[in-house]
Design a protein around this motif. Structure first.
Motif, short mmCIF file in Angstrom:
data_model
loop_
_atom_site.label_atom_id
_atom_site.label_comp_id
_atom_site.label_asym_id
_atom_site.label_seq_id
_atom_site.Cartn_x
_atom_site.Cartn_y
_atom_site.Cartn_z
N ASP A 117 0.83 -1.21 0.00
CA ASP A 117 0.00 0.00 0.00
C ASP A 117 0.87 1.26 0.00
O ASP A 117 2.10 1.18 -0.13
N LEU A 118 0.24 2.41 0.16
CA LEU A 118 0.96 3.69 0.08
C LEU A 118 2.05 3.84 1.12
O LEU A 118 3.01 4.60 0.93
N ASP A 119 1.94 3.10 2.24
CA ASP A 119 2.93 3.19 3.32
C ASP A 119 3.89 2.01 3.33
O ASP A 119 4.66 1.84 4.27
N GLY A 120 3.83 1.17 2.29
CA GLY A 120 4.74 0.03 2.18
C GLY A 120 4.27 -1.22 2.91
O GLY A 120 4.98 -2.22 2.94
N HIS A 121 3.06 -1.20 3.49
CA HIS A 121 2.53 -2.39 4.15
C HIS A 121 2.16 -3.40 3.07
O HIS A 121 1.52 -3.06 2.07
N GLN A 122 2.54 -4.65 3.29
CA GLN A 122 2.32 -5.69 2.29
C GLN A 122 1.01 -6.43 2.58
O GLN A 122 0.78 -6.91 3.69
N TRP A 123 0.17 -6.51 1.55
CA TRP A 123 -1.13 -7.15 1.63
C TRP A 123 -1.19 -8.30 0.62
O TRP A 123 -0.78 -8.13 -0.53
N GLU A 124 -1.68 -9.44 1.05
CA GLU A 124 -1.95 -10.56 0.15
C GLU A 124 -3.46 -10.75 0.11
O GLU A 124 -4.11 -10.83 1.15
N VAL A 125 -4.00 -10.79 -1.10
CA VAL A 125 -5.43 -10.98 -1.29
C VAL A 125 -5.59 -12.37 -1.89
O VAL A 125 -4.97 -12.69 -2.91
N MET A 126 -6.41 -13.22 -1.23
CA MET A 126 -6.47 -14.61 -1.69
C MET A 126 -7.90 -15.12 -1.78
O MET A 126 -8.81 -14.61 -1.14
N PHE A 127 -8.05 -16.15 -2.61
CA PHE A 127 -9.28 -16.91 -2.73
C PHE A 127 -8.91 -18.37 -2.59
O PHE A 127 -7.91 -18.83 -3.16
N THR A 128 -9.68 -19.11 -1.79
CA THR A 128 -9.43 -20.54 -1.65
C THR A 128 -10.70 -21.32 -1.92
O THR A 128 -11.81 -20.86 -1.67
N ASP A 129 -10.50 -22.53 -2.48
CA ASP A 129 -11.59 -23.48 -2.70
C ASP A 129 -11.17 -24.75 -1.98
O ASP A 129 -10.42 -25.58 -2.53
N PRO A 130 -11.62 -24.94 -0.73
CA PRO A 130 -11.21 -26.10 0.07
C PRO A 130 -11.52 -27.44 -0.59
O PRO A 130 -10.84 -28.43 -0.32
N SER A 131 -12.51 -27.48 -1.48
CA SER A 131 -12.85 -28.75 -2.14
C SER A 131 -11.75 -29.21 -3.09
O SER A 131 -11.72 -30.38 -3.49
N LEU A 132 -10.84 -28.31 -3.44
CA LEU A 132 -9.75 -28.66 -4.36
C LEU A 132 -8.42 -28.94 -3.65
O LEU A 132 -7.43 -29.23 -4.32
N ILE A 133 -8.41 -28.88 -2.33
CA ILE A 133 -7.17 -29.16 -1.58
C ILE A 133 -6.82 -30.63 -1.76
O ILE A 133 -7.65 -31.52 -1.50
N PRO A 134 -5.59 -30.92 -2.22
CA PRO A 134 -5.19 -32.32 -2.41
C PRO A 134 -5.14 -33.07 -1.07
O PRO A 134 -4.78 -32.50 -0.04
N ASN A 135 -5.55 -34.31 -1.10
CA ASN A 135 -5.46 -35.15 0.11
C ASN A 135 -4.01 -35.51 0.39
O ASN A 135 -3.26 -35.81 -0.54
N PRO A 136 -3.62 -35.51 1.69
CA PRO A 136 -2.21 -35.83 2.01
C PRO A 136 -1.88 -37.29 1.77
O PRO A 136 -2.62 -38.15 1.67
#
Length: 136
Positions: A117-136
């Motif tokens: 942002d204007l003051d150098g603060h770092q922002w991450e904007v994310m979208f997640t779809d938990p149904s697509l998370i690979p199984n371990p």
């Protein structure tokens, strides 16, 4: 233990420019907690806020040096409802004076992009779809 809400406190240089920046991204402020020294940015009404505080006033809350925007102390990540919203927020941020500090990343189940942002603060904007998370 359960936290009722969260207020992330960040130092800023210019109240007016900061308010214009976040307003142009489509966010609002809680005027009850905003004045000429601080803005209460509403990230999720009743739950999540960022207190954007002038350097002078921020200094009254700490006995340590205040980051000047050239170092990273925290990455603030916010989750939104869609990939399109991620792209739109980052696009608006850059159009309003933010800078990109890394490219977007797509992990199929998680997509995110970033800006400073204007003051150098770092922002991450994310979208997640938990149904697509690979199984371990």
């Amino acid at each position: 233990m359960k936290v009722k809400s969260i207020y992330v406190n960040l130092p800023i240089k210019d109240i007016d420019k900061t308010k214009e920046f976040w307003t142009n991204l489509g966010f609002s402020f809680d005027e009850q907690f905003s004045d000429d020294k601080a803005l209460c940015l509403v990230l999720n009404e009743g739950l999540i806020y960022a207190m954007l505080i002038t350097h002078e006033f921020f200094g009254t809350f700490t006995n340590r040096p205040i980051a000047d925007g050239s170092t990273t102390q925290v990455l603030t990540a916010i989750e939104v409802e869609s990939r399109e919203e991620v792209d739109n927020i980052v696009k608006l941020a850059i159009e309003n004076g933010a800078t990109r500090y890394k490219d977007s990343s797509d992990h199929e189940w998680m997509y995110y992009d970033s800006f400073s942002d204007l003051d150098g603060h770092q922002w991450e904007v994310m979208f997640t779809d938990p149904s697509l998370i690979p199984n371990p």
